[in-house]
Design a protein around this motif. Structure first.
Motif, PDB file in Angstrom:
ATOM      1  N   LEU A   1       0.832  -1.200   0.000  1.00 20.40           N
ATOM      2  CA  LEU A   1       0.000   0.000   0.000  1.00 20.40           C
ATOM      3  C   LEU A   1       0.868   1.252   0.000  1.00 20.40           C
ATOM      4  O   LEU A   1       0.609   2.214  -0.737  1.00 20.40           O
ATOM      5  N   PHE A   2       1.918   1.246   0.823  1.00 20.34           N
ATOM      6  CA  PHE A   2       2.792   2.419   0.899  1.00 20.34           C
ATOM      7  C   PHE A   2       3.629   2.569  -0.375  1.00 20.34           C
ATOM      8  O   PHE A   2       3.723   3.649  -0.960  1.00 20.34           O
ATOM      9  N   ASP A   3       4.244   1.478  -0.807  1.00 21.16           N
ATOM     10  CA  ASP A   3       5.136   1.544  -1.981  1.00 21.16           C
ATOM     11  C   ASP A   3       4.397   1.952  -3.248  1.00 21.16           C
ATOM     12  O   ASP A   3       4.954   2.660  -4.102  1.00 21.16           O
ATOM     13  N   SER A   4       3.177   1.486  -3.403  1.00 21.83           N
ATOM     14  CA  SER A   4       2.461   1.773  -4.652  1.00 21.83           C
ATOM     15  C   SER A   4       2.118   3.256  -4.773  1.00 21.83           C
ATOM     16  O   SER A   4       2.145   3.813  -5.868  1.00 21.83           O
ATOM     17  N   LEU A   5       1.799   3.919  -3.665  1.00 21.67           N
ATOM     18  CA  LEU A   5       1.569   5.363  -3.718  1.00 21.67           C
ATOM     19  C   LEU A   5       2.894   6.096  -3.864  1.00 21.67           C
ATOM     20  O   LEU A   5       3.007   7.062  -4.627  1.00 21.67           O
ATOM     21  N   GLU A   6       3.910   5.620  -3.157  1.00 18.80           N
ATOM     22  CA  GLU A   6       5.214   6.300  -3.217  1.00 18.80           C
ATOM     23  C   GLU A   6       5.792   6.252  -4.632  1.00 18.80           C
ATOM     24  O   GLU A   6       6.427   7.215  -5.083  1.00 18.80           O
ATOM     25  N   ALA A   7       5.585   5.150  -5.343  1.00 18.93           N
ATOM     26  CA  ALA A   7       6.099   5.055  -6.714  1.00 18.93           C
ATOM     27  C   ALA A   7       5.487   6.135  -7.594  1.00 18.93           C
ATOM     28  O   ALA A   7       6.175   6.745  -8.430  1.00 18.93           O
ATOM     29  N   LEU A   8       4.185   6.401  -7.400  1.00 18.53           N
ATOM     30  CA  LEU A   8       3.528   7.455  -8.173  1.00 18.53           C
ATOM     31  C   LEU A   8       4.085   8.826  -7.800  1.00 18.53           C
ATOM     32  O   LEU A   8       4.334   9.665  -8.665  1.00 18.53           O
ATOM     33  N   ARG A   9       4.294   9.056  -6.509  1.00 17.03           N
ATOM     34  CA  ARG A   9       4.821  10.355  -6.065  1.00 17.03           C
ATOM     35  C   ARG A   9       6.233  10.595  -6.609  1.00 17.03           C
ATOM     36  O   ARG A   9       6.555  11.673  -7.110  1.00 17.03           O
ATOM     37  N   LEU A  10       7.074   9.572  -6.525  1.00 14.25           N
ATOM     38  CA  LEU A  10       8.457   9.738  -6.984  1.00 14.25           C
ATOM     39  C   LEU A  10       8.523   9.941  -8.499  1.00 14.25           C
ATOM     40  O   LEU A  10       9.402  10.651  -8.995  1.00 14.25           O
ATOM     41  N   GLU A  11       7.605   9.318  -9.233  1.00 16.60           N
ATOM     42  CA  GLU A  11       7.580   9.491 -10.687  1.00 16.60           C
ATOM     43  C   GLU A  11       7.363  10.968 -11.043  1.00 16.60           C
ATOM     44  O   GLU A  11       7.965  11.483 -11.990  1.00 16.60           O
ATOM     45  N   VAL A  12       6.512  11.643 -10.276  1.00 21.33           N
ATOM     46  CA  VAL A  12       6.277  13.073 -10.525  1.00 21.33           C
ATOM     47  C   VAL A  12       7.422  13.909  -9.970  1.00 21.33           C
ATOM     48  O   VAL A  12       7.893  14.854 -10.612  1.00 21.33           O
ATOM     49  N   LEU A  13       7.888  13.568  -8.771  1.00 21.94           N
ATOM     50  CA  LEU A  13       8.950  14.357  -8.143  1.00 21.94           C
ATOM     51  C   LEU A  13      10.243  14.355  -8.955  1.00 21.94           C
ATOM     52  O   LEU A  13      11.007  15.321  -8.892  1.00 21.94           O
ATOM     53  N   LYS A  14      10.501  13.316  -9.710  1.00 24.39           N
ATOM     54  CA  LYS A  14      11.748  13.282 -10.479  1.00 24.39           C
ATOM     55  C   LYS A  14      11.727  14.295 -11.623  1.00 24.39           C
ATOM     56  O   LYS A  14      12.752  14.518 -12.270  1.00 24.39           O
ATOM     57  N   HIS A  15      10.565  14.917 -11.846  1.00 20.80           N
ATOM     58  CA  HIS A  15      10.453  16.000 -12.834  1.00 20.80           C
ATOM     59  C   HIS A  15      10.217  17.343 -12.145  1.00 20.80           C
ATOM     60  O   HIS A  15       9.814  18.312 -12.811  1.00 20.80           O
ATOM     61  N   SER A  16      10.471  17.409 -10.838  1.00 17.20           N
ATOM     62  CA  SER A  16      10.255  18.647 -10.092  1.00 17.20           C
ATOM     63  C   SER A  16      11.121  19.784 -10.645  1.00 17.20           C
ATOM     64  O   SER A  16      12.228  19.571 -11.142  1.00 17.20           O
ATOM     65  N   ARG A  17      10.605  21.005 -10.508  1.00 14.92           N
ATOM     66  CA  ARG A  17      11.380  22.187 -10.922  1.00 14.92           C
ATOM     67  C   ARG A  17      12.576  22.412 -10.006  1.00 14.92           C
ATOM     68  O   ARG A  17      13.499  23.144 -10.368  1.00 14.92           O
ATOM     69  N   TYR A  18      12.546  21.823  -8.810  1.00 12.41           N
ATOM     70  CA  TYR A  18      13.691  21.971  -7.893  1.00 12.41           C
ATOM     71  C   TYR A  18      14.648  20.806  -8.146  1.00 12.41           C
ATOM     72  O   TYR A  18      14.386  19.660  -7.751  1.00 12.41           O
TER      73      TYR A  18
END
Length: 254
Positions: free
Chosen positions: A107-124
């Motif tokens: 449950l935790f990993d599946s949401l985290e994978a989605l978050r990290l996919e977006v964060l790796k394109h962060s403007r920072y």
């Protein structure tokens, strides 16, 4: 980056780090107790990865706040009380049986994978670089937990029963994944982090489909997710164990 965004992002990062730290600690409790030797080693490695990821987020938060990266993470981990942690309640629950721990990990990993996919394109850029690095390891975690959920959900009558009981217990806590992290509203508007609510909507569709495939039934009853400032009675006990040595002599060096 604006000063206000630096401060907001530090809070966001500390909340993510708290999730990783506490989950890593719970995973470490399987060391020497996992059902088979391979899983004893695997879960110990998961624990090390999660705690290592927490350290990276704490260090980035220290950099944003102008703090010493070699001191600040230890101060946050060992010398805060439970009320100051911002982790999800789901990760602080006792490890339970193998079904509960593997399902929580999924449950935790599946949401985290989605978050990290977006964060790796962060403007920072520093945030994007760490997210891309962490995501590689987290995808292995997700494959591992998915395999166990399928194996137990579709396994024997007993393994299915235990997995269904784990899902019934954890699903209400999983609704907290939709809650905004500290500072998220302004950071999302600035294109630095994703919307947790949007991630949760994607996660919910994927998770229900996968859990159904594993032979499990999701209880769609509405649950009221608590704030990340609210914790269960289990977190103080976990921290008492985690912090005991450091608090014996706060000035000690290792």
């Amino acid at each position: 980056m604006q000063r206000a965004h630096q401060y907001a992002l530090s809070g966001y990062l500390i909340a993510m780090a708290d999730d990783e730290l506490i989950l890593g600690h719970r995973d470490s409790e399987w060391t020497g107790h996992a059902p088979i030797l391979e899983e004893d080693i695997a879960f110990a490695n998961l624990a090390l990865d999660e705690i290592g990821h927490a350290k990276l987020w704490y260090e980035l938060a220290a950099d944003l706040l102008g703090e010493d990266q070699t001191i600040y993470p230890d101060r946050l981990v060992y010398f805060r009380d439970a009320t100051q942690f911002r982790n999800l309640q789901m990760v602080e629950l006792p490890k339970g049986d193998w079904a509960l721990s593997t399902l929580r990990q999924y449950l935790f990993d599946s949401l985290e994978a989605l978050r990290l996919e977006v964060l790796k394109h962060s403007r920072y850029t520093p945030l994007a670089e760490i997210a891309a690095r962490i995501r590689t390891e987290e995808l292995y975690h997700l494959r591992h937990s998915r395999a166990w959920v399928l194996r137990l959900g579709l396994g024997t009558e007993e393994s299915h029963s235990r997995m269904q009981a784990a899902l019934d217990a954890l699903w209400p806590y999983a609704q907290q994944l939709a809650e905004r992290l500290p500072g998220e509203r302004d950071l999302h508007a600035a294109g630095i982090v994703p919307s947790s609510a949007a991630l949760f909507d994607r996660w919910h569709i994927d998770a229900v489909e996968f859990l159904t495939k594993a032979g499990l039934q999701v209880n769609f009853q509405q649950f009221l997710a608590p704030s990340r400032r609210e914790h269960t009675e289990h977190l103080p006990a976990l921290l008492a164990d985690l912090q005991s040595v450091a608090r014996l002599d706060p000035e000690a060096t290792w």
